[in-house]
Design an enzyme around this catalytic site. Structure first.
Site, PDB file in Angstrom:
ATOM      1  N   GLY C  83     106.061  87.264  10.732  1.00  0.00           N
ATOM      2  CA  GLY C  83     106.784  86.833  11.927  1.00  0.00           C
ATOM      3  C   GLY C  83     105.956  85.868  12.759  1.00  0.00           C
ATOM      4  N   ASN C 163     110.448  93.230  21.628  1.00  0.00           N
ATOM      5  CA  ASN C 163     109.726  94.289  20.926  1.00  0.00           C
ATOM      6  C   ASN C 163     109.256  95.414  21.833  1.00  0.00           C
ATOM      7  OD1 ASN C 163     108.289  91.766  21.613  1.00  0.00           O
ATOM      8  ND2 ASN C 163     106.438  92.938  21.162  1.00  0.00           N
ATOM      9  N   SER C 211     110.426  89.119   9.883  1.00  0.00           N
ATOM     10  CA  SER C 211     109.172  89.659   9.359  1.00  0.00           C
ATOM     11  C   SER C 211     109.482  90.819   8.418  1.00  0.00           C
ATOM     12  CB  SER C 211     108.301  90.142  10.524  1.00  0.00           C
ATOM     13  OG  SER C 211     107.130  90.749  10.029  1.00  0.00           O
ATOM     14  N   CYS C 337      97.778  96.393  20.808  1.00  0.00           N
ATOM     15  CA  CYS C 337      96.770  95.683  21.590  1.00  0.00           C
ATOM     16  C   CYS C 337      95.573  95.415  20.706  1.00  0.00           C
ATOM     17  CB  CYS C 337      96.421  96.512  22.820  1.00  0.00           C
ATOM     18  SG  CYS C 337      94.755  97.134  22.923  1.00  0.00           S
TER      19      CYS C 337
END
Ligand SMILES: Cc1ncc(COP(=O)(O)O)c(C=O)c1O
Ligand SMILES: Cc1ncc(COP(=O)(O)O)c(C=O)c1O
Lengths: 127, 402, 402, 127
Positions: C83, C163, C211, C337
């Site tokens: 993606g 997302n 993706s 993260c």
């Protein structure tokens, strides 16, 4: 990638060779950096009676050359001269888009051979 | 006449695969290493929960494995989607990061298309590219590099070994010259890994490209070595993955596979070198004796062990490959051809071959599963195929149609 | 005190995985489809021999499967490494190809970092980017797009579904407005595929990102839809693969996996929507009743079915995630993260949350293997964890330390 | 990611709470958009006799806060005031580089609490 007809003509090409007493010889292709065909025709009473080829080129070029000899034998010089570029591709069960130039080369060979025949026999037409 | 597609998708029973420079199968140790990561250990390596930490640990282990292959530190290895991306990142990433320092790049006229077309792109964007000319064996002289360097040169990209002819460049000397001038040195070692020693220190490389699927790892994963302190602009921007050099969710499966493939490649390099050389040399010797008028392309000694590139004047390459394929032998004309159009290889033209000879060339590239029996099998079919195609083109009789 | 790394890489026996927006496991049908391509059918899809032709056929079948998922023609689908690459290619590829027409791009302030950072890169290269501001539910009004378009606008990139919070944008209306002005419209549908209808015609999309690993396919593969006639400059230059849009040896295994995943995602979308909605709605209802002072982020209706983003003021996000992880529950703070540094989510800030509330937020994202039992299990642990962390920070007693 | 000591202190933090009769209170961190600690110390005869904390923050912040209360109890105010930023990180068996600021925050809390104690008891030093 190739139809089974292409593979058949590539693997067992018809009419490979030269005709020392050819009535018309057609050369086509790019002799410097590409495929080339030398097509020899015997022509009697305006009809193609025999054809032979020599081709340097990819599988599609060899198959198209082989196919064009089969196609041309028995046709009149006029019919042969009016061959369409995709006639051979269709007879081969189709060619990938990037290989259409191979059938075009075979057709060019036919046209050049007929032109040669006519020039030798004084029957060149304006075209 | 029907038009059923041919060949059928089913593979023939017995196959002799001699196209390892194009791609290799995933070896079973690599597959076994990857398998758990599809379903059980499927976490996103950037997640903090243990699915993520588990994936992270696997990615870092693979990084150390790849670092080991090229004598780098793990922190200098970044995973990409393949050799092409690594080459693009090295070249365009350096160009973008250093364009204020100058806009001149030096490369050669036999690079892989990933390097060549990255350079061509940069030319369209206003960079100047010098393409050094190789000699008839495909070699660059380090002096050529020295002479081409200017105050505006920001990058020199010269491949370690060539995918078509196998010629190996004196990258150690070149790297020394380039880095002494403060210029960045990139080398594409995609074909070298697992066959030759690849050592970023000995090569003086600042940037080096690798690919998974050339070393019995998976396709769709590669790596780039970036010497500590060398800055490049990422080509994929996003979530700061791979220390912000290459964003995109880590392809754990691929990375683990590449890591294992790299470790095995390093371990087995020397025995592999002998195995590949032996088969290649045997094939070369027999072709020279049993087929007339051939010409071997590439440097006679400084060449990848398993690579043999031969010109068979009078026979055309695709026809040779198709005929060999019908006999169950898989080889290629050099670079895998994506457009389908026939064009003489830029590498063979660079050696000085005329276009028709270049068109009549075949690359045999051996791999770890090949045996001397494969050499025998090839020699049971190749001479007949060459002479049949020469007969069709009449070149053998000196009657090349024009 | 020892410093053995914790958690160990072994996964806990029982795990409740609620982080499907980060990544999904490869489903078994997909794995089975891929498996032959590692070792037996390992050819390079660009090779002319039958190993190559076999791989080519598989790649083209996968292309048709992906085209089916988004109502495109196979020739409009190009495979990428994920993606992130698709987003980069859409944005930078358009910018590079159309820069002569203008240098203005419109996007939003809640895009995925792949879009956000591609735009930020272009700003550094001299492009102007308008970041439209979403409302408190994360929605863009099509009128905002209309107002922002100028004569110099070459691209509008607005994600289909977010997302982190799941909010779905009115891309059909937006696409209509954008294309009527002759401007290119890109939408990131990475999170939508398999959960919502994704139809390039209904959306008026010129470019659309997908993706593999979000739809139970493999990581390291993605796709981009490029409407016939829309031109973009490749970001990966090389051997002219993927119709010269994206070079690099085709990742056959990944592509075959993505194809199968896309086919199954299309087939099961409606039942999946119901299944995910039911679990999410149940968890949302119970959290609202059983935990005080929570705030649900995202649009109440126009939202991905399996996504639930909740702020727990007084409890910090990473602590929540680590505590849940110790209880065998895998969730995340929103975007995975990668830097490890704690920063409030740009998406939650865009909704108007204050930074500390944003920091105390968790995203639950359900998947096909979850059950109502997972909702019960989460609710057996979550309230206690929230109140323990609030106790540690004292926020529950109104004594947030300053 | 974290050492087992960090996980232990995160999961079962020591000395959570407030000391209503604290002799020194130290606040540190970023109250707008980051982690924060409120550290309460009881100090008798120049020695820390009790410590409690409240922390809003990540696992590392909570663990560092818990660890710092254990570390500080029994030390003199002077010792406490000279705490080094990485003392706590070391006691925790190490922290990831991106989490070093968490141990720094806990150390800041100690220094702030000692400063508060000294200002209340008229023993502020030039520092
Ligand atoms: C020398 C060289 N560089 C780069 C590449 C590109 O690598 P990949 O196929 O992983 O994109 C290849 C192989 O295709 C290669 O042989
Ligand atoms: C909305 C969105 N766009 C793009 C991406 C990037 O995709 P990939 O992880 O395949 O690089 C993601 C997931 O990380 C996403 O959620």
């Amino acid at each position: 990638m190739y139809s089974s007809t292409v593979m058949d003509h590539f693997h067992a090409p018809r009419n490979v060779g030269d005709l020392p007493d050819a009535d018309g010889v057609g050369n086509a292709g790019n002799p410097i950096s590409g495929n080339t065909i030398a097509l020899h025709l015997k022509i009697a009473d305006g009809t193609v009676t025999d054809a032979k080829f020599r081709t340097f080129g990819c599988a599609a070029s060899i198959a198209a050359s082989s196919m064009v000899t089969e196609w041309v034998i028995g046709r009149t010089a006029d019919e042969a001269a009016s061959i369409e570029n995709d006639t051979i591709a269709e007879a081969l069960g189709g060619l990938p888009p990037t290989k259409m130039h191979c059938s075009a080369m075979a057709a060019d060979g036919v046209r050049a051979a007929i032109k040669d025949y006519r020039s030798r026999h004084g029957t060149v037409r304006k075209d | 006449m029907d038009s059923t597609p041919f060949p059928e998708t089913a593979l023939p029973m017995a196959s002799t695969y001699l196209d390892h420079n194009a791609t290799t199968p995933v070896r079973s140790e690599v597959f076994d290493a990857m398998e758990p990561f599809f379903r059980d250990r499927f976490g996103n390596a950037s997640s903090i929960h243990r699915f993520g930490q588990d994936a992270r640990a696997a990615v870092e282990e693979a990084r150390a494995q790849v670092a080991g292959l090229v004598n780098a530190r793990p922190g200098e290895i970044y995973f990409t989607s393949g050799g092409t991306e690594s080459d693009n990142l090295a070249i365009k990433g350096t160009a973008c990061a250093r364009k204020a320092d100058g806009r001149h790049i030096i490369t050669t006229n036999i690079e892989h298309s990933a390097v060549m077309n990255s350079c061509a792109f940069l030319e369209r964007e206003g960079f100047e590219v010098t393409y050094l000319l190789v000699d008839e064996n495909g070699r660059i002289d380090p002096g050529q590099v020295e002479d081409a360097l200017t105050d505006r040169t920001i990058l020199v990209s010269i491949m370690h070994s060539n995918n078509e002819i196998g010629t190996v460049q004196p990258v150690g000397e070149i790297g020394g010259i380039v880095r002494a001038r403060g210029v960045c040195f990139h080398t594409d070692a995609v074909q070298s890994a697992g066959k030759l020693a690849v050592d970023v220190e000995a090569m003086g490389a600042d940037l080096l490209s690798l690919s998974g699927h050339k070393i019995y790892g998976p396709k769709g994963v590669g790596a780039i070595y970036i010497r500590k302190g060398v800055e490049i602009e990422p080509t994929a921007h996003g979530g700061h993955h791979e220390n912000d050099v290459r964003s995109g969710t880590e392809n754990t499966v691929g990375i683990v596979g590449m890591g294992m493939a790299a470790e095995l490649a390093a371990e087995e390099r020397e025995s592999e070198f002998r195995h590949l050389s032996e088969m290649r040399d045997a094939l070369e010797a027999r072709i020279r004796v049993e087929i007339e008028g051939v010409r071997v392309n590439g440097h006679p000694q400084r060449r990848l062990p398993g690579t043999l590139n031969v010109s068979f004047p009078g026979a055309e390459g695709e026809s040779l490959i198709m005929s060999l394929d019908l006999a169950g032998i898989a080889v290629s004309t050099g670079s895998a051809c994506t457009s389908g159009a026939i064009e003489p290889s830029h590498v063979l033209l660079a050696l000085g071959r005329d276009p028709r000879t270049a068109l009549g060339s075949v690359r045999f590239s051996f791999g770890r599963d090949n045996t001397m029996g494969d050499v025998d099998y090839v020699m049971s079919r190749l001479p007949g195929i060459v002479s049949r195609l020469r007969e069709v083109s009449a070149a053998s009789a000196g009657q090349v149609p024009v």
